[in-house]
Structures are given as C-alpha cells and as structure tokens.
Design an enzyme around this catalytic site. Structure first.
Site, PDB file in Angstrom:
ATOM      1  N   GLN A 123      -4.692  -4.581   7.248  1.00  0.00           N
ATOM      2  CA  GLN A 123      -5.442  -5.271   6.318  1.00  0.00           C
ATOM      3  C   GLN A 123      -5.780  -7.371   8.150  1.00  0.00           C
ATOM      4  OE1 GLN A 123      -7.785  -5.033   4.890  1.00  0.00           O
ATOM      5  NE2 GLN A 123      -7.155  -2.982   4.191  1.00  0.00           N
ATOM      6  N   LYS A 143     -11.097  -0.203  10.466  1.00  0.00           N
ATOM      7  CA  LYS A 143     -10.366  -0.549  10.235  1.00  0.00           C
ATOM      8  C   LYS A 143     -11.090  -2.512  10.924  1.00  0.00           C
ATOM      9  CE  LYS A 143      -7.683  -0.055   6.525  1.00  0.00           C
ATOM     10  NZ  LYS A 143      -8.515   0.064   5.650  1.00  0.00           N
ATOM     11  N   ASP A 162       2.732  -3.868   8.601  1.00  0.00           N
ATOM     12  CA  ASP A 162       1.638  -3.357   8.596  1.00  0.00           C
ATOM     13  C   ASP A 162       0.476  -4.182   8.164  1.00  0.00           C
ATOM     14  OD1 ASP A 162      -0.275  -1.750   7.197  1.00  0.00           O
ATOM     15  OD2 ASP A 162       0.567  -1.388   5.603  1.00  0.00           O
ATOM     16  N   HIS A 198       1.219  -0.782  -0.170  1.00  0.00           N
ATOM     17  CA  HIS A 198       0.036   0.675  -0.197  1.00  0.00           C
ATOM     18  C   HIS A 198       0.607   1.220   0.213  1.00  0.00           C
ATOM     19  CE1 HIS A 198      -2.660   2.939   1.585  1.00  0.00           C
ATOM     20  NE2 HIS A 198      -3.909   2.238   1.438  1.00  0.00           N
ATOM     21  N   CYS A 234      -4.432   2.132  -3.705  1.00  0.00           N
ATOM     22  CA  CYS A 234      -4.091   2.509  -2.832  1.00  0.00           C
ATOM     23  C   CYS A 234      -2.469   1.848  -3.654  1.00  0.00           C
ATOM     24  CB  CYS A 234      -3.742   3.032  -1.786  1.00  0.00           C
ATOM     25  SG  CYS A 234      -4.780   4.462  -1.091  1.00  0.00           S
TER      26      CYS A 234
HETATM   27  N1  C6P Z   1      -6.303   0.501   3.212  1.00  0.00           N
HETATM   28  C1  C6P Z   1      -8.124  -0.211   1.299  1.00  0.00           C
HETATM   29  O1  C6P Z   1      -9.255  -0.167   0.831  1.00  0.00           O
HETATM   30  P1  C6P Z   1      -4.841   4.085   7.158  1.00  0.00           P
HETATM   31  O2  C6P Z   1      -5.891   4.825   5.663  1.00  0.00           O
HETATM   32  O3  C6P Z   1      -3.789   4.960   7.543  1.00  0.00           O
HETATM   33  O4  C6P Z   1      -5.943   3.155   7.622  1.00  0.00           O
HETATM   34  O5  C6P Z   1      -4.699   2.737   6.279  1.00  0.00           O
HETATM   35  C2  C6P Z   1      -3.586   2.594   5.371  1.00  0.00           C
HETATM   36  C3  C6P Z   1      -2.934   0.878   5.243  1.00  0.00           C
HETATM   37  C4  C6P Z   1      -2.006   0.960   5.022  1.00  0.00           C
HETATM   38  N2  C6P Z   1      -1.634  -0.383   4.838  1.00  0.00           N
HETATM   39  C5  C6P Z   1      -3.035  -1.314   4.134  1.00  0.00           C
HETATM   40  C6  C6P Z   1      -2.028  -2.927   3.943  1.00  0.00           C
HETATM   41  C7  C6P Z   1      -4.563  -0.678   3.892  1.00  0.00           C
HETATM   42  O6  C6P Z   1      -4.925  -1.500   3.640  1.00  0.00           O
HETATM   43  C8  C6P Z   1      -4.791   0.730   4.278  1.00  0.00           C
HETATM   44  C9  C6P Z   1      -5.742   1.141   4.357  1.00  0.00           C
HETATM   45  C10 C6P Z   1      -7.955   1.338   2.635  1.00  0.00           C
HETATM   46  O7  C6P Z   1      -7.345  -0.998   0.976  1.00  0.00           O
HETATM   47  C11 C6P Z   1      -7.772   2.221   2.044  1.00  0.00           C
HETATM   48  S1  C6P Z   1      -6.734   2.703   0.890  1.00  0.00           S
END
Ligand code: C6P
Length: 413
Positions: free
Chosen positions: A203, A226, A200, A123, A366
C-alpha cells in the site's frame, strides 16, 4: 502542476458508466488500481511487435524482449532507490514475494524459540507465510499492538524487539486504517537487536515516495497491480548480499548455472529466483507504470492523496452515525478510509453505494486479527488514488445518506 482532472483522461475505464448511466466512482484502489492507456498500450505493442521468450533465444525478437524486460528491472530499481537492478526479483505479487522470503531466508535462519515480530494490523499475506515457516522451524510469532488511534504502540515495540527477534515484518501502510507506520524507526530497533526488517510495501509503494536505502529495509515486497501496472507481476527487493546468500525458492529453467542428473549449481541473482518463463509482457508494462508515476512525481501524488484524505475525513466525519477508523492526522496516514455506518453491515453499505456507481470494498480486508482488535466483523473502505477528485467523495457521502435512509431502523438515524 499536478492536475487530477488531467490525469483522469489517461485512464479509459474512468469514462465508463455502471448500473445504466451512473458515472463510475472508483474508490477501491487499495484492492487494485486502474491502468493508464500507456500501460495498456505497452501490453498490446509488446505482443504485436516483440513477443519472444527471454534469456534463451539469440534471435532478434528474443534479444529485444530480454532487453525490455531487463530495462524494466532497472526502472523499478531506480523507482525505489535500490543500489543495483539485481536487487529486484520479479514475482507474481506481494504475497509471493513474502512467501519467497519465508521459504528461503526463514528456512535458513529460524530456529526453535526465535521470534518473528509482526503487528496486529498485518494483512494475511504478511502473517500466514510466517505461520507456515514458524510451524516448520519452531519459531514464534509476536505482534506489536495497535493503539486506539490506529497507530503502532511504539513502547510495546521497543519492549518486544530484543535478542530473540530474528525478523520484524510489517506493512508500511495499513490497508484498513491507512496508517503509515514508522518503518525506519522500527528498522533501527530491529537492526540494533541483530534482526532483519521486511517491509510490506503493497500500500505504500504505489502512493508515497519510498526509498529502500533511506528505510534501510532488508526486504521490500509490493504488487504491480496496485500502482497502475498489470496484475500478475510483483516485486521483491532484497539487499544484494542477502539475496546472494539464499537458496532458490522454485527450481526449473532459467535459475541454474549447470545441471547434472542428481545435482545443479545456481545462476547469479536475480535469475536464481526467477525459475521458468516469467511474466514478460506484464513486467515490461510495469516498467511503463513506473515511468508514468515518476513523470507525475510521487511527491505530487502523495500531496494530492493527502488533500483527498483530509476532505474525506471531514465530509464523512460530519455524517451522523458514521464511525471512522485510523488516525485523524493526514500526515500519519494514506488515502485508505475505513468506516462503519450505524450497525449496518459493511456488505450492505457497499451494495447500496454501488447502485449509485460508487465502488468501495467491504469485508475483513484479509486482516482478521485487526478486525478483532477493532471489535467489528468487517469495515466498509474507500481508497483513493491519483485520479480521484473531491466530487467523488461528495458522491460517496450522498450515497451514505441513502444507506441511512434505507436502513433507518438499524442503529442509524
Ligand atoms: N490488499 C486490499 O484490498 P497481493 O494480493 O499479493 O497483490 O497483495 C497482498 C497484500 C499485502 N499486503 C497489504 C498491506 C495489502 O493491502 C495487500 C493486498 C488488497 O486491501 C487485497 S486483499
């Protein structure tokens, strides 16, 4: 016994209808999850009964608010198996947690020619912070390739992680492919090379039992929104000795010990990294989300999502012209299913299924480097959580048949 139908009753939003009278089929959980009543109620209760600033006042409300905030830290620490609550830093989200590590640890440890190893599936939140710090320090980014099956190329990882590696930073679970990466194994390679491991967990933490001691990760980043918690609160876990060795990320109130006009000394961890008034109510509500998930059991949630994913791969895989991405073995993946319907652009797919009440996501998620690797501009993506049921996947499948009818001429049918 885990019963998703029972679980659904805890989520008021799942009763709503969209586009007139369509029941909401919410399959966009990788973007953000819905919130159970207990979490929503915690926010209301907090503002109605306890609201005060923390770590500052010595009146009853301030003491109560502080106690509840610190209690949430303890809950989060237990949830991921941290050794002590002070290894938990509250931030806004996964993105901020990773930036914090890049700006503090990265600034202190990276030198010209040092290597930061990521994967092709990262991401942008686990890529851009490293690009920024690499530009400043002269470090270099290398990416472990993804195989055609959507898994990590472990042979390449073994070759890539070596004496120049300072950090390996990778997602535990891909938000596009659903692949669960072998982070403990990658961590052993990193540590054998004298490098650090950042996971990270955006997920994975919401969907799998995650234990930082078992993974032996140095840093773990994840987002509250999430995992049934509110937006605006995320977590950075770091081993205490590492956190203690780091300079602050942001400066201001709450993170100091003593201040003069031209200098200051820092508070102990984790306060050193929580400058300014934090997101008190949302942190406390994240504590409630953690209680909620713990009571249901992360193993049960994982087993339920494995079943849903198996069902989705079967049902969607039977539709001619639907191309699925990611591993077929559900033990290797979580409940994130990306797909392409003929040559129809995923945005069109998403718009059509939305008319049937089905919320999915379409786009590059992303993950532009991964899109290039897959040879597509975007994917459509359905992602599941503890309250989803197989009938919702049937509704998605019917909606995809409609996509095919509507776009019959565009490489489908
Ligand atoms: N992915 C998706 O729809 P934030 O936005 O900081 O809470 O999370 C960022 C992020 C970082 N790593 C991974 C693996 C992610 O999936 C995400 C967020 C969402 O896939 C929003 S782009």
């Amino acid at each position: 016994m885990f019963d998703a139908r029972q679980v659904r009753r805890d989520f008021p939003i799942l009763e709503r209808r969209v586009h007139g009278d369509r029941p909401l089929v919410y399959l966009d959980n990788a973007a953000t999850s819905q919130k159970p009543r207990a979490v929503i109620q915690t926010l209301v209760d907090y503002y109605e009964t306890t609201n005060a600033n923390i770590h500052r006042g010595i009146h009853e409300l301030a003491e109560e608010a502080t106690a509840r905030y610190e209690e949430a830290r303890g809950k989060v620490a237990r949830f991921i198996g941290a050794r002590e609550p002070r290894e938990i830093v509250f931030v806004r989200n996964t993105t901020e947690a990773i930036n914090l590590v890049a700006r503090t640890w990265g600034q202190a440890h990276l030198r010209p020619g040092d290597e930061i190893v990521v994967t092709e599936a990262e991401h942008h939140s686990n890529l851009i912070p490293w690009q920024l710090i690499a530009r400043q320090t002269g470090a270099v980014i290398r990416a472990i390739p993804i195989t055609d099956e959507g898994t990590l190329d472990l042979e390449a990882a073994r070759r890539m992680i070596g004496p120049r590696t300072r950090l390996v930073a990778l997602a535990h679970m891909s938000n596009v492919l659903g692949t669960i990466h072998p982070v403990a194994e990658i961590g052993r390679l990193a540590h054998a090379a004298g490098a650090r491991l950042l996971v990270d967990g955006a997920q994975s933490v919401p969907h799998l039992p995650v234990n930082v001691v078992a993974l032996d990760c140095d840093f773990l980043a994840f987002s509250g929104h999430k995992m049934c918690g509110p937006t605006g609160v995320g977590v950075l876990y770091a081993k205490s000795e590492l956190l203690e060795s780091l300079e602050p990320f942001l400066g201001g109130g709450g993170m100091i010990r003593e201040v003069w006009i031209d200098r200051a000394t820092w508070a102990d961890i984790p306060e050193r990294f929580e400058a300014g008034t934090p997101n008190i109510a949302d942190v406390i509500a994240l504590g409630t989300a953690v209680d909620y998930l713990t009571n249901l059991g992360m193993e049960n949630i994982r087993a339920h999502e494995e079943e849903l994913t198996r069902y989705a791969l079967d049902v969607l895989g039977e539709i001619a012209d639907v191309r699925l991405f990611g591993p077929r073995d559900v033990r290797q993946r979580g409940g994130v299913v990306s797909f392409y319907v003929g040559d129809v652009h995923p945005h069109d797919v998403s718009t059509v299924v939305d008319r049937d009440g089905v919320a999915i996501r379409a786009g590059h998620h992303c993950c532009q480097p991964l899109m290039r690797r897959l040879g597509v501009p975007a994917t459509a993506r359905a992602s599941f959580y503890l309250y989803n049921v197989p009938e919702e996947i049937d509704t998605l499948a019917r909606a995809l048949q409609r996509v095919k009818e509507i776009f019959g001429g565009v490489g489908v049918g």
